[in-house]
Write a protein that holds these residues in place. Sequence first.
Motif, PDB file in Angstrom:
ATOM      1  N   MET A  65      52.959  11.169  11.955  1.00 31.17           N
ATOM      2  CA  MET A  65      53.085  12.253  12.352  1.00 31.17           C
ATOM      3  C   MET A  65      53.745  13.270  11.156  1.00 31.17           C
ATOM      4  O   MET A  65      53.868  14.372  11.397  1.00 31.17           O
ATOM      5  CB  MET A  65      54.003  12.298  13.448  1.00 31.17           C
ATOM      6  N   ARG A  66      54.300  12.514  10.211  1.00 29.18           N
ATOM      7  CA  ARG A  66      54.989  13.325   9.088  1.00 29.18           C
ATOM      8  C   ARG A  66      54.063  14.338   8.784  1.00 29.18           C
ATOM      9  O   ARG A  66      52.954  14.306   8.251  1.00 29.18           O
ATOM     10  CB  ARG A  66      55.421  12.367   8.203  1.00 29.18           C
ATOM     11  N   LYS A  67      54.828  15.369   8.270  1.00 28.84           N
ATOM     12  CA  LYS A  67      54.188  16.686   7.773  1.00 28.84           C
ATOM     13  C   LYS A  67      54.592  16.796   6.357  1.00 28.84           C
ATOM     14  O   LYS A  67      55.660  16.415   5.987  1.00 28.84           O
ATOM     15  CB  LYS A  67      54.453  17.743   8.530  1.00 28.84           C
ATOM     16  N   SER A  68      53.603  17.495   5.609  1.00 33.61           N
ATOM     17  CA  SER A  68      54.082  17.541   4.056  1.00 33.61           C
ATOM     18  C   SER A  68      55.232  18.739   4.073  1.00 33.61           C
ATOM     19  O   SER A  68      55.434  19.359   4.909  1.00 33.61           O
ATOM     20  CB  SER A  68      53.012  18.075   3.234  1.00 33.61           C
ATOM     21  N   ARG A  69      55.713  18.745   2.932  1.00 29.43           N
ATOM     22  CA  ARG A  69      57.219  19.480   2.937  1.00 29.43           C
ATOM     23  C   ARG A  69      56.613  20.945   2.987  1.00 29.43           C
ATOM     24  O   ARG A  69      57.413  21.623   3.603  1.00 29.43           O
ATOM     25  CB  ARG A  69      57.904  19.524   1.402  1.00 29.43           C
ATOM     26  N   GLU A  70      55.589  21.400   2.442  1.00 24.35           N
ATOM     27  CA  GLU A  70      55.167  22.818   2.645  1.00 24.35           C
ATOM     28  C   GLU A  70      54.892  23.063   4.196  1.00 24.35           C
ATOM     29  O   GLU A  70      55.617  24.077   4.551  1.00 24.35           O
ATOM     30  CB  GLU A  70      53.789  22.909   1.833  1.00 24.35           C
ATOM     31  N   GLU A  71      54.482  22.315   4.826  1.00 27.59           N
ATOM     32  CA  GLU A  71      54.078  22.535   6.238  1.00 27.59           C
ATOM     33  C   GLU A  71      55.491  22.513   6.954  1.00 27.59           C
ATOM     34  O   GLU A  71      55.486  23.251   7.864  1.00 27.59           O
ATOM     35  CB  GLU A  71      53.119  21.462   6.660  1.00 27.59           C
ATOM     36  N   ALA A  72      56.420  21.646   6.605  1.00 24.21           N
ATOM     37  CA  ALA A  72      57.707  21.787   7.220  1.00 24.21           C
ATOM     38  C   ALA A  72      58.281  22.953   7.183  1.00 24.21           C
ATOM     39  O   ALA A  72      58.930  23.493   7.854  1.00 24.21           O
ATOM     40  CB  ALA A  72      58.510  20.315   6.583  1.00 24.21           C
ATOM     41  N   ALA A  73      58.409  23.257   5.790  1.00 21.07           N
ATOM     42  CA  ALA A  73      58.896  24.572   5.481  1.00 21.07           C
ATOM     43  C   ALA A  73      58.231  25.676   6.152  1.00 21.07           C
ATOM     44  O   ALA A  73      58.920  26.666   6.726  1.00 21.07           O
ATOM     45  CB  ALA A  73      58.693  24.910   3.971  1.00 21.07           C
ATOM     46  N   ARG A  74      56.912  25.655   6.456  1.00 25.06           N
ATOM     47  CA  ARG A  74      56.280  26.801   6.976  1.00 25.06           C
ATOM     48  C   ARG A  74      56.821  26.705   8.650  1.00 25.06           C
ATOM     49  O   ARG A  74      57.053  27.690   9.595  1.00 25.06           O
ATOM     50  CB  ARG A  74      54.894  26.797   7.115  1.00 25.06           C
ATOM     51  N   THR A  75      56.897  25.553   9.158  1.00 24.78           N
ATOM     52  CA  THR A  75      57.368  25.197  10.583  1.00 24.78           C
ATOM     53  C   THR A  75      58.713  25.696  10.779  1.00 24.78           C
ATOM     54  O   THR A  75      58.918  26.532  11.701  1.00 24.78           O
ATOM     55  CB  THR A  75      57.434  23.739  11.087  1.00 24.78           C
ATOM     56  N   ARG A  76      59.784  25.607   9.735  1.00 26.53           N
ATOM     57  CA  ARG A  76      60.905  26.191  10.048  1.00 26.53           C
ATOM     58  C   ARG A  76      60.955  27.616  10.005  1.00 26.53           C
ATOM     59  O   ARG A  76      61.560  28.286  10.857  1.00 26.53           O
ATOM     60  CB  ARG A  76      61.689  25.764   8.547  1.00 26.53           C
ATOM     61  N   GLU A  77      60.234  28.241   9.211  1.00 26.00           N
ATOM     62  CA  GLU A  77      59.944  29.683   9.246  1.00 26.00           C
ATOM     63  C   GLU A  77      59.613  30.342  10.534  1.00 26.00           C
ATOM     64  O   GLU A  77      59.798  31.173  11.108  1.00 26.00           O
ATOM     65  CB  GLU A  77      59.168  30.212   8.032  1.00 26.00           C
ATOM     66  N   ARG A  78      58.544  29.219  11.131  1.00 27.93           N
ATOM     67  CA  ARG A  78      57.783  29.836  12.412  1.00 27.93           C
ATOM     68  C   ARG A  78      59.052  29.679  13.479  1.00 27.93           C
ATOM     69  O   ARG A  78      58.905  30.477  14.415  1.00 27.93           O
ATOM     70  CB  ARG A  78      56.703  28.786  12.693  1.00 27.93           C
ATOM     71  N   ILE A  79      59.903  28.739  13.409  1.00 29.80           N
ATOM     72  CA  ILE A  79      60.798  28.496  14.342  1.00 29.80           C
ATOM     73  C   ILE A  79      61.662  29.983  14.322  1.00 29.80           C
ATOM     74  O   ILE A  79      62.290  30.515  15.556  1.00 29.80           O
ATOM     75  CB  ILE A  79      61.796  27.048  14.331  1.00 29.80           C
ATOM     76  N   ILE A  80      62.155  30.229  13.178  1.00 26.46           N
ATOM     77  CA  ILE A  80      63.083  31.295  12.948  1.00 26.46           C
ATOM     78  C   ILE A  80      62.641  32.626  13.489  1.00 26.46           C
ATOM     79  O   ILE A  80      62.946  33.312  14.216  1.00 26.46           O
ATOM     80  CB  ILE A  80      63.657  31.376  11.441  1.00 26.46           C
ATOM     81  N   ALA A  81      61.069  32.854  13.249  1.00 29.70           N
ATOM     82  CA  ALA A  81      60.272  34.049  13.563  1.00 29.70           C
ATOM     83  C   ALA A  81      60.381  33.967  15.058  1.00 29.70           C
ATOM     84  O   ALA A  81      60.577  35.058  15.777  1.00 29.70           O
ATOM     85  CB  ALA A  81      58.919  34.087  13.088  1.00 29.70           C
ATOM     86  N   ALA A  82      59.989  32.686  15.836  1.00 30.93           N
ATOM     87  CA  ALA A  82      59.983  32.797  17.207  1.00 30.93           C
ATOM     88  C   ALA A  82      61.324  33.015  17.861  1.00 30.93           C
ATOM     89  O   ALA A  82      61.282  34.035  18.790  1.00 30.93           O
ATOM     90  CB  ALA A  82      59.379  31.463  17.769  1.00 30.93           C
ATOM     91  N   ALA A  83      62.394  32.485  17.367  1.00 32.49           N
ATOM     92  CA  ALA A  83      63.504  32.697  17.727  1.00 32.49           C
ATOM     93  C   ALA A  83      64.117  34.223  17.674  1.00 32.49           C
ATOM     94  O   ALA A  83      64.767  34.789  18.550  1.00 32.49           O
ATOM     95  CB  ALA A  83      64.675  31.966  16.997  1.00 32.49           C
ATOM     96  N   ALA A  84      63.733  34.646  16.575  1.00 31.91           N
ATOM     97  CA  ALA A  84      64.082  36.235  16.448  1.00 31.91           C
ATOM     98  C   ALA A  84      63.450  37.243  17.186  1.00 31.91           C
ATOM     99  O   ALA A  84      64.362  38.133  17.668  1.00 31.91           O
ATOM    100  CB  ALA A  84      63.468  36.617  14.939  1.00 31.91           C
ATOM    101  N   GLU A  85      62.402  36.758  17.722  1.00 35.19           N
ATOM    102  CA  GLU A  85      61.744  37.806  18.608  1.00 35.19           C
ATOM    103  C   GLU A  85      62.340  37.367  20.214  1.00 35.19           C
ATOM    104  O   GLU A  85      62.591  38.250  20.970  1.00 35.19           O
ATOM    105  CB  GLU A  85      60.172  37.282  18.794  1.00 35.19           C
ATOM    106  N   GLU A  86      62.605  36.046  20.451  1.00 31.97           N
ATOM    107  CA  GLU A  86      62.835  35.790  21.692  1.00 31.97           C
ATOM    108  C   GLU A  86      64.355  35.971  22.079  1.00 31.97           C
ATOM    109  O   GLU A  86      64.862  36.626  23.048  1.00 31.97           O
ATOM    110  CB  GLU A  86      62.907  34.231  21.921  1.00 31.97           C
ATOM    111  N   PHE A  87      65.256  35.922  21.010  1.00 32.47           N
ATOM    112  CA  PHE A  87      66.663  36.355  21.067  1.00 32.47           C
ATOM    113  C   PHE A  87      66.773  37.942  21.250  1.00 32.47           C
ATOM    114  O   PHE A  87      67.572  38.291  22.008  1.00 32.47           O
ATOM    115  CB  PHE A  87      67.542  35.983  19.776  1.00 32.47           C
ATOM    116  N   ARG A  88      66.078  38.635  20.298  1.00 40.89           N
ATOM    117  CA  ARG A  88      66.156  40.316  20.525  1.00 40.89           C
ATOM    118  C   ARG A  88      65.606  40.497  21.853  1.00 40.89           C
ATOM    119  O   ARG A  88      66.123  41.516  22.581  1.00 40.89           O
ATOM    120  CB  ARG A  88      65.508  40.744  19.237  1.00 40.89           C
ATOM    121  N   GLU A  89      64.797  39.980  22.466  1.00 41.46           N
ATOM    122  CA  GLU A  89      64.034  40.299  23.744  1.00 41.46           C
ATOM    123  C   GLU A  89      64.757  40.078  24.843  1.00 41.46           C
ATOM    124  O   GLU A  89      64.986  40.574  25.799  1.00 41.46           O
ATOM    125  CB  GLU A  89      62.535  39.607  23.830  1.00 41.46           C
ATOM    126  N   HIS A  90      65.462  38.852  25.014  1.00 38.54           N
ATOM    127  CA  HIS A  90      66.099  38.327  26.025  1.00 38.54           C
ATOM    128  C   HIS A  90      67.671  37.925  25.838  1.00 38.54           C
ATOM    129  O   HIS A  90      68.445  37.563  26.787  1.00 38.54           O
ATOM    130  CB  HIS A  90      65.418  36.927  26.620  1.00 38.54           C
TER     131      HIS A  90
END
Lengths: 195, 195
Positions: B1-26
């Motif tokens: 299941m391990r993902k490459s470093r690049e992909e992991a970094a992209r995942t991290r950004e995806r979490i931040i982006a999702a959180a940014a939207e959810e936090f500001r909305e709710h």
Amino acid sequence: MRKSREEAARTRERIIAAAAEEFREHGVVATGLADLMKAAGLTHGGFYRHFASKDELVREVTAATVDKTTSLIRRAGEKRPGRKGLADAVAMYLSPEHRDNPGQGCALAALGPELGRADAKTRAEAAAGFFKLVEVLAEHAEGLRPEQARKRAIAAAATMIGAMTMARMVKDPELSDAILKSSADLVVRSFDSSS
Amino acid sequence: MRKSREEAARTRERIIAAAAEEFREHGVVATGLADLMKAAGLTHGGFYRHFASKDELVREVTAATVDKTTSLIRRAGEKRPGRKGLADAVAMYLSPEHRDNPGQGCALAALGPELGRADAKTRAEAAAGFFKLVEVLAEHAEGLRPEQARKRAIAAAATMIGAMTMARMVKDPELSDAILKSSADLVVRSFDSSS
DNA sequence: TGTACATCAGTGAACGCGCGTTCACTGATGTAC
DNA sequence: TGTACATCAGTGAACGCGCGTTCACTGATGTAC
């Protein structure tokens, strides 16, 4: 264990008062009913003898607090006539004391975005409170047409609420004071008919 | 299941982006990690491979969003010189589009009081964001001494944030629009050197 | 006015639920030789 | 360049905990006659 009606009514008011403080200090969602009932000197089980839900309490607290804040501002502005009264009212709202005691202060500044996400009735109470504050400010707008006075008062109220929120967020006392002072200056200046 | 470093970094950004939207909305407190991870297309267990705690995420989201908003405002103000650029920037911030999309907008307006209650680092990030917004506005203050420009910009930023918060709270579209419009007028007027 | 009964304010335990966080496990990726 | 092993991103179940809400119970208050 049953209490008299008078006492029960007093208890209800005690719960609202405790909630008003806890909500404004820590936020609505972050405040649990158990905490708040303890702050009112009760156990949490008795809550539902007084309110149908947490949302109902939030509604009542919102209505009660925005009214109280508006009254205080109105009274502060009545001591001196005209523009001086306005300056007094604004100085009271944008004071370090108000900033440092959110639990006793304006709910719009302490809970703004959270009230925007609340249910329709609560949001309506909050909105009504905002426009009452607008009216109080508009009464001090001498020499402006009523329509113009209202517009200025709307922007002034928004400034006051935003300034209080930001002043609380900024920890550096000098910068925080500067936010209060600059905003108070703008609000008072904003009612000048010249510009 | 391990993902490459690049992909992991992209995942991290995806979490931040999702959180940014959810936090500001709710709101921050009202948003659960499970909800937010689902919004990022992940299961909640993986969260701690990227962040030490929810608080750390809040900190990163705050830093990222306030920066982004300031950049947008700066860019909106650069298209036309001087006072006109200011009017453009303010119009962008105080637009119905911004009001109707809190999830994409200014974190200070969407989360103000909650950021004021956050931990020291988050509050510092939010405060830094506020003063960056102040700087952007101050750059448009032609014909004022820098000190004076800064004061006006502080009050202007407070007005914008308060106006957006109140415009979102007030449901009646006409009244909500009036809050945006009156406040935008005040902000632009506030940089006039005359008064 | 006194008595019998119904009411209900407040207590404290319990409900199901979702929270933030931890953990054993997986298997693809990264590293060492 | 190929092989053997260590690493670790992501899964999904589980942790303890506090949430809003419910409930059986208590005994003082309120009501009816």
